[in-house]
Design a protein around this motif. Sequence first.
Motif, PDB file in Angstrom:
ATOM      1  N   ILE A 228      15.024  25.529 -27.066  1.00 60.47           N
ATOM      2  CA  ILE A 228      14.795  24.410 -28.002  1.00 60.47           C
ATOM      3  C   ILE A 228      14.705  23.127 -27.172  1.00 60.47           C
ATOM      4  CG2 ILE A 228      15.613  23.231 -30.091  1.00 60.47           C
ATOM      5  CD1 ILE A 228      17.547  25.635 -30.536  1.00 60.47           C
ATOM      6  N   GLU A 229      13.761  22.262 -27.524  1.00 64.25           N
ATOM      7  CA  GLU A 229      13.636  20.973 -26.816  1.00 64.25           C
ATOM      8  C   GLU A 229      13.139  19.913 -27.801  1.00 64.25           C
ATOM      9  OE1 GLU A 229      14.438  19.575 -23.805  1.00 64.25           O
ATOM     10  OE2 GLU A 229      13.517  17.775 -24.650  1.00 64.25           O
ATOM     11  N   LEU A 230      13.767  18.741 -27.720  1.00 62.42           N
ATOM     12  CA  LEU A 230      13.474  17.637 -28.647  1.00 62.42           C
ATOM     13  C   LEU A 230      12.309  16.775 -28.186  1.00 62.42           C
ATOM     14  CD1 LEU A 230      14.631  16.135 -31.147  1.00 62.42           C
ATOM     15  CD2 LEU A 230      16.199  14.963 -29.619  1.00 62.42           C
ATOM     16  N   ASN A 231      12.162  16.637 -26.875  1.00 65.10           N
ATOM     17  CA  ASN A 231      11.162  15.717 -26.321  1.00 65.10           C
ATOM     18  C   ASN A 231       9.820  16.450 -26.210  1.00 65.10           C
ATOM     19  OD1 ASN A 231       9.534  14.753 -23.978  1.00 65.10           O
ATOM     20  ND2 ASN A 231      11.103  13.171 -23.865  1.00 65.10           N
ATOM     21  N   GLU A 232       8.775  15.879 -26.852  1.00 67.53           N
ATOM     22  CA  GLU A 232       7.474  16.556 -26.919  1.00 67.53           C
ATOM     23  C   GLU A 232       6.866  16.805 -25.538  1.00 67.53           C
ATOM     24  OE1 GLU A 232       5.582  14.607 -30.279  1.00 67.53           O
ATOM     25  OE2 GLU A 232       4.060  16.202 -30.214  1.00 67.53           O
ATOM     26  N   LYS A 233       7.023  15.796 -24.640  1.00 65.25           N
ATOM     27  CA  LYS A 233       6.412  15.952 -23.305  1.00 65.25           C
ATOM     28  C   LYS A 233       7.105  17.079 -22.552  1.00 65.25           C
ATOM     29  CE  LYS A 233       4.736  11.314 -22.482  1.00 65.25           C
ATOM     30  NZ  LYS A 233       5.072  10.046 -21.859  1.00 65.25           N
ATOM     31  N   TYR A 234       8.441  17.104 -22.619  1.00 67.31           N
ATOM     32  CA  TYR A 234       9.155  18.175 -21.903  1.00 67.31           C
ATOM     33  C   TYR A 234       8.902  19.539 -22.545  1.00 67.31           C
ATOM     34  CZ  TYR A 234      11.372  14.728 -18.922  1.00 67.31           C
ATOM     35  OH  TYR A 234      11.587  13.740 -18.000  1.00 67.31           O
ATOM     36  N   PHE A 235       8.724  19.537 -23.869  1.00 62.54           N
ATOM     37  CA  PHE A 235       8.399  20.805 -24.531  1.00 62.54           C
ATOM     38  C   PHE A 235       7.078  21.351 -23.976  1.00 62.54           C
ATOM     39  CE2 PHE A 235       6.351  23.219 -27.971  1.00 62.54           C
ATOM     40  CZ  PHE A 235       7.336  24.175 -28.215  1.00 62.54           C
ATOM     41  N   ALA A 236       6.104  20.455 -23.801  1.00 61.09           N
ATOM     42  CA  ALA A 236       4.797  20.878 -23.263  1.00 61.09           C
ATOM     43  C   ALA A 236       4.952  21.404 -21.833  1.00 61.09           C
ATOM     44  CB  ALA A 236       3.817  19.715 -23.304  1.00 61.09           C
ATOM     45  N   VAL A 237       5.813  20.745 -21.039  1.00 68.64           N
ATOM     46  CA  VAL A 237       6.039  21.202 -19.654  1.00 68.64           C
ATOM     47  C   VAL A 237       6.675  22.599 -19.682  1.00 68.64           C
ATOM     48  CG1 VAL A 237       7.348  20.779 -17.532  1.00 68.64           C
ATOM     49  CG2 VAL A 237       6.280  18.863 -18.714  1.00 68.64           C
ATOM     50  N   ALA A 238       7.660  22.783 -20.579  1.00 71.98           N
ATOM     51  CA  ALA A 238       8.346  24.083 -20.671  1.00 71.98           C
ATOM     52  C   ALA A 238       7.344  25.181 -21.055  1.00 71.98           C
ATOM     53  CB  ALA A 238       9.488  24.010 -21.687  1.00 71.98           C
ATOM     54  N   CYS A 239       6.482  24.893 -22.045  1.00 63.75           N
ATOM     55  CA  CYS A 239       5.478  25.889 -22.466  1.00 63.75           C
ATOM     56  C   CYS A 239       4.591  26.267 -21.275  1.00 63.75           C
ATOM     57  CB  CYS A 239       4.602  25.349 -23.593  1.00 63.75           C
ATOM     58  SG  CYS A 239       5.475  25.150 -25.139  1.00 63.75           S
ATOM     59  N   LYS A 240       4.164  25.255 -20.517  1.00 59.58           N
ATOM     60  CA  LYS A 240       3.259  25.506 -19.379  1.00 59.58           C
ATOM     61  C   LYS A 240       3.958  26.349 -18.308  1.00 59.58           C
ATOM     62  CE  LYS A 240       3.009  22.808 -15.999  1.00 59.58           C
ATOM     63  NZ  LYS A 240       3.167  21.736 -15.123  1.00 59.58           N
ATOM     64  N   ARG A 241       5.188  25.970 -17.953  1.00 63.02           N
ATOM     65  CA  ARG A 241       5.894  26.703 -16.883  1.00 63.02           C
ATOM     66  C   ARG A 241       6.198  28.147 -17.305  1.00 63.02           C
ATOM     67  NH1 ARG A 241      11.163  24.236 -15.140  1.00 63.02           N
ATOM     68  NH2 ARG A 241      10.877  25.356 -13.208  1.00 63.02           N
ATOM     69  N   ILE A 242       6.596  28.316 -18.570  1.00 65.29           N
ATOM     70  CA  ILE A 242       6.958  29.673 -19.028  1.00 65.29           C
ATOM     71  C   ILE A 242       5.707  30.543 -19.154  1.00 65.29           C
ATOM     72  CG2 ILE A 242       7.942  30.936 -21.007  1.00 65.29           C
ATOM     73  CD1 ILE A 242      10.023  28.526 -21.127  1.00 65.29           C
ATOM     74  N   GLU A 243       4.628  29.925 -19.598  1.00 58.32           N
ATOM     75  CA  GLU A 243       3.339  30.644 -19.676  1.00 58.32           C
ATOM     76  C   GLU A 243       2.933  31.135 -18.272  1.00 58.32           C
ATOM     77  OE1 GLU A 243       0.825  30.206 -22.705  1.00 58.32           O
ATOM     78  OE2 GLU A 243       0.180  32.040 -21.647  1.00 58.32           O
ATOM     79  N   GLU A 244       3.045  30.261 -17.279  1.00 62.50           N
ATOM     80  CA  GLU A 244       2.668  30.642 -15.898  1.00 62.50           C
ATOM     81  C   GLU A 244       3.570  31.779 -15.399  1.00 62.50           C
ATOM     82  OE1 GLU A 244       1.187  26.180 -14.581  1.00 62.50           O
ATOM     83  OE2 GLU A 244       3.036  26.970 -13.699  1.00 62.50           O
ATOM     84  N   ALA A 245       4.881  31.662 -15.691  1.00 58.37           N
ATOM     85  CA  ALA A 245       5.821  32.701 -15.245  1.00 58.37           C
ATOM     86  C   ALA A 245       5.503  34.019 -15.933  1.00 58.37           C
ATOM     87  CB  ALA A 245       7.252  32.270 -15.565  1.00 58.37           C
ATOM     88  N   TRP A 246       5.153  33.932 -17.223  1.00 56.95           N
ATOM     89  CA  TRP A 246       4.865  35.152 -17.976  1.00 56.95           C
ATOM     90  C   TRP A 246       3.608  35.836 -17.443  1.00 56.95           C
ATOM     91  CZ3 TRP A 246       7.521  38.279 -20.808  1.00 56.95           C
ATOM     92  CH2 TRP A 246       6.857  39.262 -21.523  1.00 56.95           C
ATOM     93  N   ARG A 247       2.576  35.029 -17.154  1.00 58.88           N
ATOM     94  CA  ARG A 247       1.333  35.611 -16.604  1.00 58.88           C
ATOM     95  C   ARG A 247       1.620  36.314 -15.286  1.00 58.88           C
ATOM     96  NH1 ARG A 247      -2.208  31.039 -16.917  1.00 58.88           N
ATOM     97  NH2 ARG A 247      -2.489  30.661 -19.118  1.00 58.88           N
ATOM     98  N   ALA A 248       2.478  35.703 -14.459  1.00 57.62           N
ATOM     99  CA  ALA A 248       2.794  36.302 -13.150  1.00 57.62           C
ATOM    100  C   ALA A 248       3.582  37.599 -13.334  1.00 57.62           C
ATOM    101  CB  ALA A 248       3.588  35.314 -12.306  1.00 57.62           C
ATOM    102  N   GLN A 249       4.513  37.635 -14.298  1.00 60.00           N
ATOM    103  CA  GLN A 249       5.340  38.841 -14.456  1.00 60.00           C
ATOM    104  C   GLN A 249       4.585  39.979 -15.140  1.00 60.00           C
ATOM    105  OE1 GLN A 249       7.180  40.768 -16.857  1.00 60.00           O
ATOM    106  NE2 GLN A 249       5.864  39.844 -18.424  1.00 60.00           N
ATOM    107  N   GLU A 250       3.522  39.636 -15.909  1.00 64.13           N
ATOM    108  CA  GLU A 250       2.740  40.690 -16.562  1.00 64.13           C
ATOM    109  C   GLU A 250       2.169  41.664 -15.537  1.00 64.13           C
ATOM    110  OE1 GLU A 250       0.850  39.485 -20.820  1.00 64.13           O
ATOM    111  OE2 GLU A 250       0.019  38.477 -19.064  1.00 64.13           O
ATOM    112  N   LYS A 251       2.038  41.164 -14.285  1.00 66.10           N
ATOM    113  CA  LYS A 251       1.503  42.024 -13.216  1.00 66.10           C
ATOM    114  C   LYS A 251       2.575  42.952 -12.669  1.00 66.10           C
ATOM    115  CE  LYS A 251      -1.831  38.502 -12.069  1.00 66.10           C
ATOM    116  NZ  LYS A 251      -1.763  37.165 -11.546  1.00 66.10           N
TER     117      LYS A 251
END
Length: 268
Positions: A228-251
């Motif tokens: 959970i994150e209140l700040n919109e900018k940090y929420f966007a950063v979290a989505c981006k970082r987790i998306e990148e991590a998820w793409r890497a682990q899918e391999k």
Amino acid sequence: MKQRVEIIGNCTLYLGDCLAVLPTLGKVDAVVTDPPYSSGGFTRGDRTLETSRKYQQTGLEKYFDNFSGDSRDQRSWVYWMSFWISLALRVLEPGAMFCLFTDWRQLPATTDALQCGGGVWRGIAVWDKQNGRPFPDRFKSSAEYIVWGRNGPRKIDMKDKDSVYLPGVFSFPFPSPLKREHSTQKPIELMKNLVQVARPGKTILDPFMGSGTTGVACVEQGRCFVGIELNEKYFAVACKRIEEAWRAQEKQPGLFPDTAGRAAAVGE
Ligand SMILES: C[S@@+](CC[C@H](N)C(=O)[O-])C[C@H]1O[C@@H](n2cnc3c(N)ncnc32)[C@H](O)[C@@H]1O
């Protein structure tokens, strides 16, 4: 306040105030979080500084967005902490781990808040930041703390072969400002250790995810995540970082042996 939910692999990310989101969640297997410390300095003015100035060397504030919840006085901070902790404990499995970052100023208040909220305080682990700032004729401020406890008692099985044995002191440098996307971003290697308080495939909740470091660690360690994150900018950063991590682990097939956690966490 705008609320949003993003699902990325086994991670469910909420944009919103954790006080509003926590009561809507299903069960989780551990809480690992880094709330606003409301700490800093000698004076009230020091404590109420913008977070982009409070937690950086002068000159670096332009690189970081401010976040809220960091300027309460200690009494109101403890009330607020106790409140959200009590909400988080309602969704935490009995006996499960609750880990909270804090600094030396707020350490006694944090152990009070965990207990006021209904948790059983069990200990303190140390994060040795290595690169803390030296001062003349005194000790270097080079540590932060992880106050930990449980949601009630847990029976320990000393013969359980799947148990992990974690250290009580973790030495990892604070990421340099050029490598950070959040002013108080925690090192990924530290968080990869901490998320081991829940078994692989289980779900970890971070109600103050900031740039999503706990979530990235969960993905890399085969845990499910609710953030959970209140700040919109940090929420966007979290989505981006987790998306990148998820793409890497899918391999790396086989990292998630049990995906029941995510469904539980989103209350399906
Ligand atoms: C200390 S930072 C967490 C940094 C994180 N550990 C990282 O590695 O990026 C705390 C975060 O909590 C967020 N926050 C403050 N109050 C909140 C609330 N009521 N609900 C949800 N998030 C909140 C802030 O915006 C901030 O990003």
